[in-house]
Write an enzyme that holds these catalytic residues in place. Structure first.
Site, PDB file in Angstrom:
ATOM      1  N   ASP A   1      65.053  83.715  -3.841  1.00  0.00           N
ATOM      2  CA  ASP A   1      65.454  84.678  -4.071  1.00  0.00           C
ATOM      3  C   ASP A   1      64.027  85.692  -3.820  1.00  0.00           C
ATOM      4  O   ASP A   1      63.493  85.890  -3.911  1.00  0.00           O
ATOM      5  CB  ASP A   1      65.600  85.280  -5.987  1.00  0.00           C
ATOM      6  CG  ASP A   1      66.677  86.255  -6.253  1.00  0.00           C
ATOM      7  OD1 ASP A   1      66.893  87.361  -4.748  1.00  0.00           O
ATOM      8  OD2 ASP A   1      67.776  86.611  -6.633  1.00  0.00           O
TER       9      ASP A   1
HETATM   10  C1  BGC Z   1      69.114  89.717  -6.097  1.00  0.00           C
HETATM   11  C2  BGC Z   1      69.650  88.700  -5.493  1.00  0.00           C
HETATM   12  C3  BGC Z   1      70.019  89.429  -3.491  1.00  0.00           C
HETATM   13  C4  BGC Z   1      68.154  89.633  -3.328  1.00  0.00           C
HETATM   14  C5  BGC Z   1      68.507  90.334  -1.538  1.00  0.00           C
HETATM   15  C6  BGC Z   1      68.081  89.623  -5.286  1.00  0.00           C
HETATM   16  O1  BGC Z   1      67.368  90.224  -6.207  1.00  0.00           O
HETATM   17  O2  BGC Z   1      68.635  88.504  -6.792  1.00  0.00           O
HETATM   18  O3  BGC Z   1      71.299  88.342  -5.428  1.00  0.00           O
HETATM   19  O4  BGC Z   1      70.514  88.472  -3.195  1.00  0.00           O
HETATM   20  O5  BGC Z   1      67.813  90.648  -4.108  1.00  0.00           O
HETATM   21  O6  BGC Z   1      68.970  91.711  -2.435  1.00  0.00           O
END
Ligand code: BGC
Length: 818
Positions: free
Chosen positions: A235
């Protein structure tokens, strides 16, 4: 013609190996690190293009975070799950792959298959269900669809990112059995049935280890046990340690350019801290993904014949109407009677909330509000509209009435470029800057233009973002200072609340000059190069009593009152949890006042997750409309007029917070124990003998069904039912499995929920017709995770098969011995 599957896989593996052999350590380490917010570096020496990723899950935003680059916005994931239709989920996936290809995206950062453990979870709207089986089935359809379109997925967030409070650091303490039977189960089903090309590891820890370093869950379970052969991407900013991450099976650290991989990883190999073979294994996974999506020269992509083009607007509308859950319909209040008059009431009826906030945000090219949808569908003169109550007591992105552009200046004040600004949101990631502008030279961004008010009175202006800002309106400087983050959240500039900074008195129709200047400070150490800030605005607030009186008068004058109630962006988004389930503002009072004025009051609930509906027994009908996506208003008109039946069934129990058995989302001393073990969702409501407002699986259509017979042979369940109503319809036949020995087991310490969803199938039939449906129960429905032997154990014995319309409306039963 494409090669047969096995040969194609072997040829692809050979191409991957050949490419891997040509790379030196530095190139390999570089490939495992984001080069910017959304992509990996190209390696021309092996014919590898840059791999581009984008959020997900209801649309494909692309690499730019702006309304300049629109996307189809489908209904929220809760809505998709409410269709109980994996084929529809697959079609959604095919559309999203088409959108991804249009935007040059190779991997969609979706679906979210964490569970609805607590209704307070902030990203509840972005996950499917409280039930792992339903989550797995819908997620499987979705992944199959996206990948059939030649685009990868990253099933997320592996695992147990079920709430948002302290999401970067929280240590979720979960028993092995609950992990296996609940939280890992959807991931396992999707890996087995849809072979996802990627997975995203979560921010949180599970049982003491952060998920980007979780050798046991990633290497032993996901890869060795389940056979996952895709890429494990972190993530965003979740990877914290070079050695920990590579040892823990993390392939790609996102975003870049500053990550724990790249140079740091090459150095760790040189220092003897990491074996190069581990780096090779990760690179192999990335090259395999690149080959599958068709960006590695010499390797055949996984999909060579693309699916037919999908009409995105039509699909968004179809999913929305199929997702709406009619939970109450007294005296056949719905569908609306032809030729009647309708008073449409509610702020969200005009300014619809079509999607949830945070990284799931996309920018649709158009939004059909309930007001638009009903205006188009009802005869002229039969519809009136009143705001009634406005829950948006907060600032929102400056939009209506603003004409803005972004002027970029160097430190000496020279203008180096100008960007378009369709609204007050500036979000420039990586190299996505206006023409001629570079991070090196950029010193300030000025969002400037005019604002023409719709209303006379005090208009509030606010700023979202961190750093130095100057706000000027109509020649007056209202703010000239530095805003600092209130919390340690990497995306505070995106997801935090705007701060009110000015409240000038303005006159309707008279334009004023507006300017918000931001001094850009992208630090060298920051993992991402992002310029993000927002000019926010709020109209003068009208007297609430006057708004109420207007709505009540409109309701009284009409045959039917349709009230749309909603949550706001500050209620359902990313990076924080909810603290209550109440509708914001005075919406509950509004519904009561309207219902008192008109007995034919229909309430449409526009929220992604459960809210309390304390007036639900005082209104004629309640329709749960989720975040319905860009075509939501058109779909609403389809079902209110009866053109189509509302097709949804609840994927999650709806009840009050006071009654909800599992609510805890706030860690203590960094830990969040999942004390309830196996008992979340309907299992917990049943165990505690509490009655929710609306049970899991519930949902009415416009016809009636009579369940006639059930026949069980081993694990095959055959159900006969008759459409006993007066119009054609669709029914979701639900099969619950209840172990006869549940109580004895509880005493023996291997407690099982009283019943669990074990299968379902949908039927369609014209009035009067009898239909038969077969549901095959999966072996897993009869298994429990045995913590003593560390394996699945098939529990032999007697089971009751319960067939019905919801967990609490069970129409037929049969017994089977396995
Ligand atoms: C989120 C993810 C997301 C990523 C990119 C993170 O803060 O938890 O679900 O894909 O950001 O935007």
């Amino acid at each position: 013609m494409a090669a047969p599957q096995e040969t194609a896989d072997e040829t692809r593996e050979a191409a991957v190996e050949a490419a891997l052999r040509k790379l030196d350590l530095d190139a390999k380490a570089r490939l495992l690190a984001g080069q910017d917010m959304w992509s990996l570096p190209a390696l021309p020496e092996i014919g590898l293009k840059s791999l581009v990723m984008s959020d997900g899950p209801i649309g494909v935003r692309g690499v730019r975070w702006t309304a300049d680059d629109p996307s189809i916005a489908l209904p929220s994931p809760t809505a998709l799950a409410a269709t109980w239709d994996p084929e529809l989920a697959r079609r959604a996936g095919v559309l999203l792959a088409q959108e991804a290809r249009r935007k040059g995206v190779h991997v969609l950062l979706a679906p979210t298959v964490n569970l609805h453990r607590s209704p307070l979870g902030g990203r509840h709207f972005e996950a499917y269900s409280e039930d792992p089986y339903l989550t797995g089935v819908i997620g499987t359809g979705y992944v199959q669809g996206v990948q059939a379109g030649g685009v990868g997925t990253t099933v997320k967030h592996f695992v147990a990112n079920d709430a948002e409070t302290d999401r970067l650091t929280v240590n979720n303490l979960i028993s092995e059995r609950a992990l296996r039977e609940l939280y890992l189960a959807p991931f396992e089903a999707i890996v087995e049935n849809a072979h996802p090309w990627g997975i995203m590891t979560a921010y949180n820890s599970v049982n003491g280890t952060t998920m980007t370093e979780h050798r046991y869950l990633v290497n032993e379970i996901l890869r060795d046990e389940w056979g996952f052969d895709g890429v494990n991407v972190s993530d965003w900013t979740a990877a914290r340690s070079t050695v920990g991450a590579i040892e823990g099976g993390l392939d790609v650290a996102m975003p870049g350019p500053k990550t724990v991989y790249g140079e740091a990883l090459a150095q760790a190999v040189r220092d003897g801290e990491v074996e190069e073979a581990k780096v090779d294994a990760a690179v192999r996974n990335v090259l395999r993904l690149a080959a599958r999506v068709g960006i590695l020269e010499g390797a055949e992509p996984a999909v060579t014949e693309l699916p037919d083009t999908v009409d995105g607007e039509a699909l968004a509308r179809e999913i929305a109407r199929r997702s709406f859950v009619l939970v109450r319909n007294e005296r056949d209040a719905l569908p609306l009677k032809p030729h009647g008059t309708v008073a449409l009431i509610g702020a969200a009826a005009r300014d619809a909330r079509v999607l949830g906030g945070g990284s799931a945000t996309v920018f649709p090219a158009r939004i059909v509000s309930p007001l638009d949808g009903l205006t188009a569908a009802l005869p002229d003169g039969s519809l009136s509209y009143a705001v009634g109550a406005d829950p948006n007591t907060e600032l929102a992105v400056a939009d209506q009435g603003f004409e803005l552009r972004a002027v970029c200046r160097a430190a000496d004040g020279d203008v180096i470029g100008t960007g378009s600004a369709p609204n007050g949101l500036i979000q420039w990631m990586g190299t996505d800057l206006p023409d001629g502008v570079t991070h090196d030279r950029l010193h300030t961004v000025e969002l400037t233009g005019t604002f023409t008010p719709r209303e006379t009175g005090p208009h509030t202006f606010g700023i979202k973002g961190m750093g130095a800002f100057t706000l000027r309106i109509d020649g007056t400087t209202y703010y000239d200072d530095v805003q600092r983050p209130a919390e340690d959240e990497p995306f505070a500039a995106f997801f935090g609340a705007p701060v009110p900074r000015a409240q000038p008195e303005l006159t309707a129709g008279e334009p004023v000059e507006v300017s918000l200047t931001h001094e850009v400070a992208v630090s060298e150490d920051h993992p991402m190069k992002v310029i993000g800030f927002t000019l926010a605005h709020q109209e003068p607030q009208r007297d609430p009593e006057e708004l109420f009186a207007e709505a009540v008068a409109a309701a009284r004058a009409a045959d039917t009152a349709v009230v749309v109630v909603a949550t706001t962006e500050r209620v359902e988004s990313e990076g924080f949890d909810r603290t209550d389930l109440t509708l914001p503002g005075r919406q509950d009072d509004l519904v009561r006042a309207v219902a008192a004025a008109n007995p034919n009051t229909v309430v449409v609930v526009n929220s992604g997750s459960p809210v309390e509906l304390p007036w639900r027994d005082q209104v004629a009908a309640v329709l749960l409309g989720w975040f319905p996506g860009q075509e939501g208003g058109a779909a609403l008109a389809d079902v209110l007029t009866g053109e189509h039946e509302p097709g949804g069934r609840l994927p999650t129990t709806w009840g009050s917070l006071a009654d909800a058995p599992v609510t805890q989302v706030v860690p203590r001393d960094g830990e969040l124990p999942y004390r309830e073990g196996l008992f979340i969702g309907y299992s917990a409501w049943e165990k505690e003998s509490r009655t929710p407002s609306y049970p899991f699986g519930h949902g009415l259509g416009y016809t009636d069904w009579t369940y006639e017979s059930v026949e069980v042979k081993g694990t095959t369940v055959r159900v006969r039912l008759r459409n006993s109503g007066t119009r054609a319809g669709r029914e979701v036949v639900q099969v619950y499995l209840a172990p006869a020995e549940a109580e004895a087991e509880a005493e023996a310490g291997a407690e099982r929920p009283a019943r669990r969803l074990a299968g379902f199938a949908a039927v369609e039939a014209p009035p009067g017709e009898v239909v038969e449906v077969t549901v095959e129960l999966p072996r897993r429905a009869f298994e429990i995770w045995d913590e003593k032997t560390d394996e699945w154990s098939f529990v032999k014995g007697s089971y009751e098969i319960q067939v019905g319309r919801s967990i609490s409306d069970r129409r037929l039963t049969a017994t089977t011995n396995v």
